[in-house]
Design a protein around this motif. Structure first.
Motif: not given
Length: 267
Positions: A173-194
Motif C-alpha cells: 500500500s505504501y508503494i502504491e501511494s508513493h511510487y512517484g517518489e524516491k523509494l528505498l526499502a529502508a525508508d519503507i521499513a522505517k515507516s512501518l516500524h520494522i
C-alpha cells in the motif's frame, strides 16, 4: 486498486479472458466488484490473497469474491497460462435458492484449490463452453453447474498456504501511494516500524518479488495507464518516479523487450 467491471476489455454480467506468456499483466495487489474464477493451466506462480499466499507449479483454481484483495504473478522461466471467468453478483445471485451455499466456495477472503489433470480439463472445457454460449440463461446454468463441482472439491483439495504478515500489505500500500517518489526499502521499513532485513526477507518470501521489483511493477503499471490516457513520455516519467523519459523507456525494454509505444500498440 479498485476496479469496477473492467478487466482490460469492457464487459457486463459475465466474461471470459485468456492469458498466456512469460509474464502476467502490469498489475499489482488489487480488488474489484465482481467474482473471479482463475484456472491456472501452467506456470510457476505466486498467489496472494489478503490473508495467505501459495506458490509453486501445478493446476489450481483461484477464487476471488468481490472486494477482496488478490494478486497472481509468475516467474518468467515457465510458460504461464490461465483462463479466468468473471461475473457480477447481479447476474447470478438470487437466481437459485442454492446460490448462498454455492457462493461459499469463494470463502471470505478467497480460496485456492489444487486440481488434478482430469479436473483441470473438466473446468477448462466448462469455462470455454460458458464463453461460447450466447444465451444468458444457459450461461447462468453452466456457471451454477461449475460452482456445484467446485463445492464438492472443498476442503479436500485446498492448497497449503502460508499466513502473510500484515506489514506485507502495508508495504504494498505504501508503494502504491508513493511510487512517484524516491523509494528505498529502508525508508519503507522505517515507516512501518520494522527492520529493513525483516521486511525484505518476508516480502520476497510471500510475494515472490523483491521490494525493488514491486516498485518497478507499480511504476510501470501507472506509466502504462498515463500513456494510454495521452500523457507525454516526459511527464509520465517524472510522475511515475523515473529520472527522465530515457529511464522510463529503459525500464519498459528491460521488462518487456520493447519501448512503451511498442508495448501499448501490441498489448
Amino acid at each position: 486498486m479498485q476496479e469496477k467491471y473492467i478487466f482490460e476489455t469492457k464487459w457486463s454480467d459475465i466474461h471470459v479472458r485468456h492469458r498466456e506468456g512469460y509474464y502476467t499483466s502490469i498489475t499489482d495487489y488489487h480488488k474489484h466488484d465482481f467474482y473471479e474464477i482463475n484456472l491456472i493451466l501452467s506456470g510457476n506462480v505466486k498467489i496472494l490473497l489478503s490473508d495467505r499466499s501459495v506458490d509453486g507449479s501445478g493446476n489450481k483454481l483461484v477464487l476471488s469474491p468481490p472486494n477482496t484483495l488478490h494478486y497472481i504473478t509468475c516467474t518468467p522461466d515457465i510458460l504461464y497460462s490461465r483462463i479466468y471467468l468473471l461475473f457480477t453478483e447481479e447476474f447470478i445471485a438470487n437466481y437459485l435458492s442454492e446460490w448462498r451455499q454455492l457462493s461459499s466456495v469463494f470463502g471470505d477472503q478467497g480460496e485456492i484449490i489444487d486440481l488434478t489433470t482430469e479436473q483441470t480439463s473438466f473446468f477448462k472445457e466448462l469455462i470455454l463452453e460458458i464463453e461460447k454460449e450466447i444465451n444468458p440463461f444457459r450461461q447462468k446454468l453452466l456457471t451454477y453447474y461449475m460452482l456445484s463441482h467446485i463445492f464438492e472439491l472443498q476442503p479436500l483439495n485446498s492448497a497449503r498456504s502460508d499466513k502473510i504478515p500484515h506489514y506485507i500489505f502495508e508495504a504494498i500500500s505504501y508503494i502504491e501511494s508513493h511510487y512517484g517518489e524516491k523509494l528505498l526499502a529502508a525508508d519503507i521499513a522505517k515507516s512501518l516500524h520494522i527492520g529493513r532485513t525483516t521486511l525484505m526477507t518476508e516480502f520476497k518470501k510471500h510475494t515472490g518479488n523483491t521490494i525493488g521489483e514491486c516498485i518497478s511493477e507499480c511504476r510501470l503499471k501507472n506509466a502504462e495507464m498515463k500513456l494510454r490516457s495521452g500523457n507525454t513520455l516526459e511527464t509520465t516519467a517524472i510522475e511515475c518516479g523515473f529520472s527522465d523519459s530515457s529511464g522510463l523507456i529503459h525500464a519498459f525494454k528491460r521488462r518487456y523487450g520493447m519501448t512503451p509505444k511498442q508495448y501499448i500498440n501490441t498489448v
